[in-house]
Structure formats: structure tokens, C-alpha cells
Design a protein around this motif. Structure first.
Motif, PDB file in Angstrom:
ATOM      1  N   GLN A  37      -6.179   4.758 -10.245  1.00 52.56           N
ATOM      2  CA  GLN A  37      -4.778   5.023 -10.036  1.00 52.56           C
ATOM      3  C   GLN A  37      -3.932   4.342 -11.099  1.00 52.56           C
ATOM      4  N   LYS A  38      -2.739   4.850 -11.238  1.00 50.44           N
ATOM      5  CA  LYS A  38      -1.787   4.270 -12.174  1.00 50.44           C
ATOM      6  C   LYS A  38      -0.503   3.995 -11.406  1.00 50.44           C
ATOM      7  N   ALA A  39       0.074   2.839 -11.628  1.00 50.92           N
ATOM      8  CA  ALA A  39       1.282   2.459 -10.898  1.00 50.92           C
ATOM      9  C   ALA A  39       2.410   3.426 -11.202  1.00 50.92           C
ATOM     10  N   SER A  40       3.109   3.884 -10.133  1.00 51.19           N
ATOM     11  CA  SER A  40       4.214   4.809 -10.348  1.00 51.19           C
ATOM     12  C   SER A  40       5.455   4.073 -10.825  1.00 51.19           C
ATOM     13  N   ASN A  41       5.567   2.789 -10.479  1.00 46.93           N
ATOM     14  CA  ASN A  41       6.686   1.956 -10.955  1.00 46.93           C
ATOM     15  C   ASN A  41       6.102   0.685 -11.549  1.00 46.93           C
ATOM     16  N   PHE A  42       5.569   0.810 -12.755  1.00 44.67           N
ATOM     17  CA  PHE A  42       4.812  -0.290 -13.348  1.00 44.67           C
ATOM     18  C   PHE A  42       5.682  -1.535 -13.522  1.00 44.67           C
ATOM     19  N   GLY A  43       6.863  -1.365 -14.126  1.00 43.87           N
ATOM     20  CA  GLY A  43       7.714  -2.512 -14.426  1.00 43.87           C
ATOM     21  C   GLY A  43       8.106  -3.315 -13.204  1.00 43.87           C
ATOM     22  N   PRO A  44       8.767  -2.682 -12.196  1.00 42.83           N
ATOM     23  CA  PRO A  44       9.169  -3.443 -11.010  1.00 42.83           C
ATOM     24  C   PRO A  44       7.983  -4.044 -10.254  1.00 42.83           C
ATOM     25  N   MET A 380      -5.273  -2.921 -21.124  1.00 44.00           N
ATOM     26  CA  MET A 380      -4.170  -2.206 -20.510  1.00 44.00           C
ATOM     27  C   MET A 380      -4.602  -1.405 -19.285  1.00 44.00           C
ATOM     28  N   ASN A 381      -5.777  -0.759 -19.353  1.00 44.16           N
ATOM     29  CA  ASN A 381      -6.259  -0.019 -18.190  1.00 44.16           C
ATOM     30  C   ASN A 381      -6.474  -0.940 -17.002  1.00 44.16           C
ATOM     31  N   LEU A 382      -7.082  -2.095 -17.263  1.00 44.02           N
ATOM     32  CA  LEU A 382      -7.314  -3.069 -16.196  1.00 44.02           C
ATOM     33  C   LEU A 382      -5.998  -3.579 -15.633  1.00 44.02           C
ATOM     34  N   LEU A 383      -5.040  -3.819 -16.506  1.00 42.92           N
ATOM     35  CA  LEU A 383      -3.733  -4.308 -16.067  1.00 42.92           C
ATOM     36  C   LEU A 383      -3.034  -3.257 -15.217  1.00 42.92           C
ATOM     37  N   GLN A 384      -3.086  -1.987 -15.657  1.00 44.12           N
ATOM     38  CA  GLN A 384      -2.460  -0.915 -14.886  1.00 44.12           C
ATOM     39  C   GLN A 384      -3.119  -0.761 -13.526  1.00 44.12           C
ATOM     40  N   SER A 385      -4.446  -0.896 -13.485  1.00 44.11           N
ATOM     41  CA  SER A 385      -5.155  -0.800 -12.209  1.00 44.11           C
ATOM     42  C   SER A 385      -4.728  -1.926 -11.271  1.00 44.11           C
ATOM     43  N   GLY A 386      -4.595  -3.141 -11.803  1.00 31.53           N
ATOM     44  CA  GLY A 386      -4.174  -4.268 -10.979  1.00 31.53           C
ATOM     45  C   GLY A 386      -2.768  -4.106 -10.450  1.00 31.53           C
ATOM     46  N   VAL A 387      -1.858  -3.621 -11.297  1.00 27.98           N
ATOM     47  CA  VAL A 387      -0.475  -3.411 -10.849  1.00 27.98           C
ATOM     48  C   VAL A 387      -0.415  -2.274  -9.832  1.00 27.98           C
ATOM     49  N   ALA A 388      -1.245  -1.230 -10.021  1.00 25.28           N
ATOM     50  CA  ALA A 388      -1.299  -0.139  -9.048  1.00 25.28           C
ATOM     51  C   ALA A 388      -1.756  -0.662  -7.682  1.00 25.28           C
ATOM     52  N   SER A 389      -2.748  -1.547  -7.685  1.00 23.86           N
ATOM     53  CA  SER A 389      -3.196  -2.155  -6.425  1.00 23.86           C
ATOM     54  C   SER A 389      -2.089  -3.008  -5.809  1.00 23.86           C
ATOM     55  N   ALA A 390      -1.386  -3.759  -6.650  1.00 18.22           N
ATOM     56  CA  ALA A 390      -0.280  -4.572  -6.143  1.00 18.22           C
ATOM     57  C   ALA A 390       0.799  -3.692  -5.519  1.00 18.22           C
ATOM     58  N   PHE A 394       2.174  -3.981  -1.781  1.00 14.50           N
ATOM     59  CA  PHE A 394       3.605  -4.179  -1.529  1.00 14.50           C
ATOM     60  C   PHE A 394       4.152  -3.099  -0.600  1.00 14.50           C
ATOM     61  N   GLU A 395       3.614  -1.882  -0.698  1.00 16.67           N
ATOM     62  CA  GLU A 395       4.028  -0.823   0.219  1.00 16.67           C
ATOM     63  C   GLU A 395       3.710  -1.216   1.662  1.00 16.67           C
ATOM     64  N   LEU A 396       2.550  -1.834   1.866  1.00 15.31           N
ATOM     65  CA  LEU A 396       2.199  -2.300   3.211  1.00 15.31           C
ATOM     66  C   LEU A 396       3.137  -3.424   3.650  1.00 15.31           C
ATOM     67  N   LEU A 397       3.404  -4.367   2.738  1.00 15.41           N
ATOM     68  CA  LEU A 397       4.285  -5.483   3.090  1.00 15.41           C
ATOM     69  C   LEU A 397       5.716  -5.029   3.363  1.00 15.41           C
ATOM     70  N   ASP A 398       6.126  -3.896   2.766  1.00 19.05           N
ATOM     71  CA  ASP A 398       7.485  -3.392   2.948  1.00 19.05           C
ATOM     72  C   ASP A 398       7.602  -2.433   4.122  1.00 19.05           C
ATOM     73  N   ALA A 399       6.490  -2.112   4.792  1.00 20.24           N
ATOM     74  CA  ALA A 399       6.528  -1.166   5.905  1.00 20.24           C
ATOM     75  C   ALA A 399       7.401  -1.715   7.033  1.00 20.24           C
ATOM     76  N   PRO A 400       8.136  -0.838   7.728  1.00 17.35           N
ATOM     77  CA  PRO A 400       9.002  -1.296   8.835  1.00 17.35           C
ATOM     78  C   PRO A 400       8.184  -1.992   9.923  1.00 17.35           C
TER      79      PRO A 400
END
Length: 664
Positions: A37-44, A380-390, A394-400
Motif C-alpha cells: 500500500q501507499k499512504a494516501s496522505n503521506f505528508g500529514p 523510499m518504498n520502505l518508508l512509504q510502506s511504514g507511513v501507510a501502516s501508520a 491512525f484511522e483506528l485511533l481516530d474512530a468514533p
């Protein structure tokens, strides 16, 4: 549209979100739903991930300091090695100049003889002593200094790695703790809307991937950035002209690396998608191995395996081939740059603008300069994979989260009166399920709930347990609104036996004591005898100390269900909920269990959900539900006499065997 069709449509619309998601495919998702996977919002997402390191600012600052010191020390070494080379060159030249002749006069004589190039070279060399050879003392001192620089650099690098290990592991530990805490406050609705494997992937695989990515990229990126800056400073210090020539290769290298990585990333996605398809086929085939053999589909299964295995081979070969091009291409460009630096540097030495030692040091710096750039490109691929996992974590942590608890205390629920007052609820706001439902379950009553699949039977008891929050109305327990009772206290007084049995890894004794750890051995044995657990446990090798896992190990489905009933029996709850609790036991055992559960239900309110109407004939109140509404209520005899929905359900189960006997 007929009534039956309308009911079917509503039931289909009310199918659990979990079921819809689990039946859907997961395009582009590899094992664990993460890799490729690749992070959809890499920067934030990357900024937020780095923000997790903020509580350890002191360690982070120390880590940065160690990295800078380590890189600076290792970067100074080539410069001093260049000085050592200059001392050796000066000694070689000094040996050729007669003693007593000054260097300037010797250079002048060379120019007079027309040897201007040699004169320029000698004039650019320092420390030349006519008549003397190499000063090995000075060279040795420089080499000892270089050795000290490398030893110190490696020491600081080791300390940096040690500190990074502690920093990352502490951060990941805190992240896991936050996720665990979040899972405990998420509503059941969230778990129903996410496949179990997806949640487990976020909690395990994704967090592990974050840890690996931080471990492998953080130190390298930090060191690489510091190295690039330090080496650039040293290169411009030695020769701005050669530094500019060396920088020409940077945009070319980055462009080539980006092009190759872009193509390889698509192939990696294909590789992990093919891996997921192959794993799914293997799991499906071996899980249903008996069925495959019964229908003689081994050849078809093997053909599909071969097809997907070939697809994985092709995708993996392309991905590895393309990703393997990055390093050779970068090295080729670096070699071209090395040739350009060597040629221009040689010309500068010939003109006396640079010494041989300075060119030697610069060539080392140019080699070192390309290395961190190559490392950054390959990470870069490894970094993108790690940020995608993060991002997924974060989506789980932000769930209502579930509705916060109100300050309240547990009332005396020994009476166990449950009232539904104009209750409304739906899983989907667009598709109503329960509307304006009211009923009273009196203390000590056994309330049976029957009806077709999707009618809302399980939903009704889930609302009592506050697994879901109401859309309207209220539910009271002994006159107290359940929303005013802390969930933990409410559920501590409730025993629940589900159709899907669940055991925890451990002994049978541990599983029986799960709801009441302080129960005595006599109480445990009494509950086991009452629920007929004792008679099959003694046939096991270790009795109550037999170890089982979540799947029940060697226990049958009926034996596992007996254990769950015994677990509820031993807990002595004030409110009892039985959801198809005897669906997996044989008829004879079911009759025995009915007597046991009759004793269990004594003096406590019970809700019994059942499809087999033979199990609820003796219920004090039977509720017949259709489309989220109670269409009939009464006891068994009253509902049969009414000749309505309950009578039709009863006839569908018991009339057919009678008709078959008459036909025979």
C-alpha cells in the motif's frame, strides 16, 4: 411487491455490515492487508508519526547529536588521509632535490629547462625538505589520528543505534498501548463494520511494520542527510569546481531512481495482490479439503494453484528485477561522475591548483556522496510502506468512540425487571429495524424470542447489554435507565451464552473460572455436574487441567458449548441471555440441559433466543418478532390457540415429520 418479498428485501438490507465486508474482496491488499500500500496522505501521516516521538525529545536530540558527531568524524578522515598522501609525495620529491638547494630555486631551474608542468606540481606541494625522504613520523601521526576518528565515529554510531532502538521500541510500545486502550472504548458497531482480519492486521502487522520502518529508515535517513551536508561542505572546501561537477550527477541519479522505483512499486503491488490470491486459494482448498475430494475437484484445484503460482512468479520476477536496477544504475552514474572528477582533478594537479592528496580526498568524498543518495532512494518504498501502516493505525485511533459513561452506580438488580419503553433502533439510518417497541420482562420470568432470520432477535438483547446505543426510547433495569449504569457494572451482572462458542487458550478450569475467578473448587464441580460437563471432562487425559485453544482443540462443538453454559452457570448472573445456547448439542443432552438451565434461570430474568421451538415451550413469555416488531406475545398454548405467526412457525417444524409418517 408481496409481503414475503418485502420482508426479504428488508432482511437483506439489514444484513450485518461485517458480513458484507467479509464477502467483498480486498483489491491490492496482500497478507495482513498492508503490504504494497501507499499512504494516501503521506505528508500529514508522516508528520503525525514523527509527532509520536515528541515525548522523547531529549533522546531524539541526543540521537541527532550522536549522528552529527559520528558523520562529521568519519567525514574528516579522508581529508587527513589526503594530508598523509601529501606528506608521502613531499618526501618523494624532497629525496630527488639535492640537499642545500631551496625548493624555489629547484622549481626555477625546472622552468628554465621547459618542464613547467612538473614545476607547477612541485610548487603546489607543501612540506618538501630537499635531501630528505618521507617523514614517517608525521605520516604515522596522521594515520593514528585517522584511526582514532574512525574508532570514535563507530563508537558514536553504535551509541546512536542503541539509543534509536530504545527510542523506537518505546514509541511503538506506547502506540500499542494507545491502540489497546482505543479498542476497549470502541463501540460494537465498529467491530461489526470491519472484518476481524482487518482489525488484527492494524493491531499486529501494521504496528510491526511501523517499528521495522522506523528502525531501518530513521537512522539511515538521519545519517544520510547529515552525511550529504557534511560531505558537500568538505567538497566545496577542497574545490568548488570539482564540487559543482559532482553535483551534476545528483538530479540525474534522482530522476533515474524515481523512474525505476515508480515502475517497480506497481509490480510490488501486483506481487502482493498475487500473493494474497494464492494464499486465499490455498487456505480455501485446505480448509475444505474433504469437500474438494468428495466432488473430485483435485485437478481443478491444482490447475488454479498452478495458474496463480505462475502469476505470482511473473509479478515477483518483474518486481525484483526492476527494484534491483536501482543500485546498478546509481553506481553506473556514480562511476561516470568518478571519471569526470578524476580527469578534472588530474588537470588541476598538473596546474598546481590542487595537491594529489586533495584530489584523493575529493574522490573519496564523491564516492561517499553518492552512497547516502542511493540509500535514500532505496529506502523510499520502505518508508512509504511504514507511513501507510501508520495511516491505517491512525484511522483506528481516530474512530468514533462509544458514548461516554455517565456517573452512576449499580442498582440492586436482584429483581431483574427489564422494561423497553418506545425503543427505536436501526443499524442503517436509512433502513429502520426496531420502531416504537415496548415490553416488560418481569423478575424471574423466562422471555423467549423467536422469529425468522434478520427479525431483530439478537439485536434486542444487544441493546440490553448496551452493545449498541438506542436511536430513541429507553431501557430500564429495575427502574434505572441502563445508560446511567456503567457498562462494566451492567455486564458484570449479566451472563450471556452465544451460539458461537468461544474458549480462551488455557486449561478447561481456566475457561470455566473466566467469569468468576474466585469460585471454589466445590462450586466449580457443582456447576460442571449441573451442566453435564463433568461427565466428559473425566474422559480427557488431564481432566480439568486439559489445555485447549480458541478452536477447542479435540473437543466437539457440543462439548465446547457445554463449557460456555457451565461458565455462565458458575458466574451466577442476575440477568441471563441465551442466544441459541443449545444449537450444537444432541437432542438427549439438550433435554438434560433444559433442566439444568431451568435451575440456572431460577429467580433471575432470562432472555432466550431460539429457532428450535421445542426448547422454549415452558417459557413464561414468548415474543414473536418480524421486521423488528413484536407481532405476537404470550405463552406457548396461547400463541398456538391464536393460530398466527407462532403457530405457523411451530407447524413448519413439527407438522412435516407427522406428514412424512402418514405418507410412509
Amino acid at each position: 411487491m408481496s409481503t414475503t418479498q418485502s420482508q426479504g428485501l428488508k432482511q437483506g438490507q439489514q444484513m450485518k455490515v461485517t458480513e458484507r465486508i467479509q464477502m467483498a474482496g480486498g483489491p491490492g491488499r496482500g497478507p495482513g492487508g498492508m503490504v504494497g500500500q501507499k499512504a494516501s496522505n503521506f505528508g500529514p501521516s508522516a508528520k503525525r508519526l514523527l509527532g509520536r516521538l515528541a515525548p522523547q525529545r531529549v533522546k531524539l536530540a541526543s540521537l541527532l547529536t550522536l549522528a552529527v558527531v559520528s558523520v562529521v568524524l568519519s567525514s574528516l578522515a579522508p581529508r587527513f588521509l589526503g594530508h598523509a598522501t601529501d606528506w608521502i609525495v613531499a618526501g618523494s620529491i624532497g629525496r630527488q632535490i639535492p640537499a642545500g638547494v631551496s625548493v624555489d630555486s629547484y622549481v626555477a631551474s625546472l622552468r628554465a629547462e621547459g618542464q613547467d608542468r612538473l614545476a607547477d606540481v612541485i610548487s603546489g606541494v607543501d612540506h618538501v625538505v630537499p635531501g630528505h625522504g618521507v617523514d614517517f613520523g608525521a605520516v604515522g601521526a596522521i594515520l593514528l589520528l585517522v584511526l582514532g576518528l574512525y574508532v570514535a565515529s563507530n563508537l558514536f554510531s553504535f551509541l546512536q543505534g542503541l539509543m534509536l532502538n530504545g527510542l523506537v521500541n518505546t514509541t511503538v510500545k506506547d502506540l500499542r498501548a494507545d491502540v489497546e486502550e482505543k479498542l476497549n472504548v470502541l463501540p460494537l458497531e465498529y467491530f461489526d463494520s470491519q472484518p476481524r482480519g482487518e482489525i488484527l492486521s492494524r493491531v499486529t502487522n501494521d504496528i510491526d511494520n511501523i517499528s521495522q520502518s522506523l528502525q531501518q529508515t530513521m537512522s539511515q535517513l538521519l545519517t544520510s542527510m547529515v552525511s550529504v551536508i557534511t560531505i558537500l561542505v568538505m567538497m566545496f572546501w577542497i574545490s568548488p569546481l570539482l564540487a559543482c561537477i559532482a553535483l551534476v550527477s545528483v538530479p540525474i541519479s534522482m530522476f533515474v531512481a524515481r523512474t525505476v522505483m515508480k515502475r517497480s512499486q506497481g509490480q510490488f503491488i501486483n506481487q502482493w495482490r498475487s500473493t494474497g490470491h494464492l494464499n486465499a486459494h490455498i487456505e480455501e482448498t485446505f480448509s475444505g479439503h474433504e469437500l474438494v475430494r468428495v466432488f473430485g475437484r483435485q485437478a481443478d484445484a491444482e490447475a488454479r494453484f498452478a495458474e496463480r503460482n505462475d502469476a505470482l512468479h511473473d509479478a515477483g520476477f518483474k518486481a525484483q528485477f526492476l527494484s534491483g536496477l536501482v543500485m546498478p544504475v546509481m553506481m553506473f552514474i556514480g562511476n561516470l561522475n568518478f571519471i569526470a572528477v578524476a580527469v578534472v582533478g588530474g588537470l588541476r594537479v598538473a596546474h598546481g591548483a590542487l595537491t594529489i592528496g586533495e584530489v584523493q580526498a575529493f574522490i573519496q568524498y564523491s564516492r561517499q556522496f553518492n552512497m547516502p543518495l542511493t540509500q535514500v532512494a532505496s529506502m523510499m518504498n520502505l518508508l512509504q510502506s511504514g507511513v501507510a501502516s501508520a495511516e491505517r493505525v491512525f484511522e483506528l485511533l481516530d474512530a468514533p468512540e462509544q458514548v461516554p459513561e455517565r456517573n452512576g452506580s449499580l442498582p440492586d438488580v436482584r429483581r431483574g425487571e427489564v422494561r423497553f419503553e418506545h425503543v427505536s433502533f436501526s443499524y442503517d439510518p436509512q433502513v429502520p429495524l426496531i420502531e416504537d417497541l415496548s415490553l416488560v420482562a418481569k423478575p424471574g420470568q423466562t422471555v423467549a424470542i423467536v422469529g425468522p432470520t434478520g427479525a431483530g432477535k439478537t439485536t434486542l438483547v444487544n441493546l440490553v447489554m448496551r452493545f449498541y446505543e438506542l436511536d430513541g426510547g429507553r431501557i430500564t433495569l429495575d427502574g434505572t435507565d441502563v445508560t446511567e449504569i456503567p457498562r462494566s457494572l451492567l455486564r458484570a451482572q449479566t451472563g450471556m451464552v452465544l451460539q458461537d462458542t468461544w474458549l480462551f487458550e488455557g486449561t478447561i478450569r481456566d475457561n470455566l473460572l473466566y467469569g468468576r475467578p474466585d469460585a471454589t473448587e466445590e462450586e466449580l464441580l457443582a456447576a460442571a455436574r449441573a451442566t453435564f460437563v463433568d461427565r466428559f471432562v473425566h474422559s480427557l487425559p488431564d481432566g480439568y487441567d486439559t489445555v485447549v485453544d480458541a478452536d477447542g482443540g479435540s473437543l466437539s462443538a457440543g462439548e465446547r458449548q457445554l463449557l460456555t453454559i457451565c461458565r455462565a452457570f458458575l458466574a451466577e448472573p442476575s440477568l441471563l441471555i441465551l442466544d441459541e445456547a443449545t444449537s450444537s448439542v444432541d437432542t438427549r443432552t439438550e433435554l438434560l440441559l433444559q433442566h439444568a438451565m431451568a435451575a440456572l434461570r431460577t429467580d433471575r430474568t432470562s432472555f432466550v433466543i431460539a429457532h428450535r421451538l421445542s426448547t422454549i415451550r415452558d417459557a413464561d413469555l414468548i415474543l414473536v418478532m418480524e421486521d423488528g416488531a413484536i407481532v405476537e406475545q404470550g405463552n406457548h398454548d396461547q400463541l398456538l390457540a391464536a393460530d398466527g405467526a407462532y403457530a405457523r412457525l411451530y407447524q413448519s417444524q413439527f407438522a412435516a415429520p407427522v406428514d412424512d409418517e402418514q405418507v410412509a
